[in-house]
Design an enzyme around this catalytic site. Structure first.
Site, PDB file in Angstrom:
ATOM      1  N   ASN A  13     -44.043   8.990   6.310  1.00 51.34           N
ATOM      2  CA  ASN A  13     -42.706   9.231   7.158  1.00 51.34           C
ATOM      3  C   ASN A  13     -42.043  10.505   6.193  1.00 51.34           C
ATOM      4  OD1 ASN A  13     -42.612   7.398   9.234  1.00 51.34           O
ATOM      5  ND2 ASN A  13     -42.126   5.948   7.446  1.00 51.34           N
ATOM      6  N   CYS A  14     -41.293  11.093   6.862  1.00 52.82           N
ATOM      7  CA  CYS A  14     -40.427  12.327   6.163  1.00 52.82           C
ATOM      8  C   CYS A  14     -40.082  11.878   4.688  1.00 52.82           C
ATOM      9  CB  CYS A  14     -39.110  12.819   6.894  1.00 52.82           C
ATOM     10  SG  CYS A  14     -38.284  13.856   6.308  1.00 52.82           S
ATOM     11  N   PRO A  15     -40.333  12.431   3.660  1.00 46.09           N
ATOM     12  CA  PRO A  15     -40.657  13.850   3.620  1.00 46.09           C
ATOM     13  C   PRO A  15     -42.083  14.242   3.450  1.00 46.09           C
ATOM     14  CG  PRO A  15     -39.929  13.538   1.584  1.00 46.09           C
ATOM     15  CD  PRO A  15     -39.649  12.396   2.394  1.00 46.09           C
ATOM     16  N   LEU A  16     -42.900  13.007   3.339  1.00 51.28           N
ATOM     17  CA  LEU A  16     -44.324  13.437   3.106  1.00 51.28           C
ATOM     18  C   LEU A  16     -45.390  14.099   3.703  1.00 51.28           C
ATOM     19  CD1 LEU A  16     -44.919   9.480   1.708  1.00 51.28           C
ATOM     20  CD2 LEU A  16     -44.777  11.798   0.488  1.00 51.28           C
ATOM     21  N   ASP A  40     -45.026  10.885  12.767  1.00 46.52           N
ATOM     22  CA  ASP A  40     -43.691  11.038  12.517  1.00 46.52           C
ATOM     23  C   ASP A  40     -43.035  11.914  13.659  1.00 46.52           C
ATOM     24  OD1 ASP A  40     -41.106  10.651  11.920  1.00 46.52           O
ATOM     25  OD2 ASP A  40     -41.592  11.764   9.848  1.00 46.52           O
TER      26      ASP A  40
END
Length: 75
Positions: A13-16, A40
């Site tokens: 999930n954000c920001p990965l 995502d």
């Protein structure tokens, strides 16, 4: 479309997904491409914004089932 590298960011999930994409692009030479696969839904907006901010070129963006696929060319 042939790419130089494939980055599997599924399940992240954000920001990965963006952070991993940035790291992958740093390892590439100018003109080379990376294909990013993410699950995502927010990555669609994030990848577009990321490319606009960094100057890299988003060559394609598509949904394939539950995956979102992006091809980015390093400038």
């Amino acid at each position: 479309m042939q790419t130089n590298q494939v980055l599997d960011a599924r399940g992240l999930n954000c920001p990965l997904p963006i952070l991993r994409t940035k790291k992958a692009l740093n390892a590439l030479q100018s003109g080379e491409t990376v294909k990013v696969v993410s699950t995502d839904p927010g990555s669609v907006k994030d990848m577009t914004s990321f490319c606009e901010q960094t100057g890299n070129r988003l060559l394609s963006s598509q949904q394939a089932g539950s995956d979102y696929e992006f091809v980015i060319r390093k400038t």
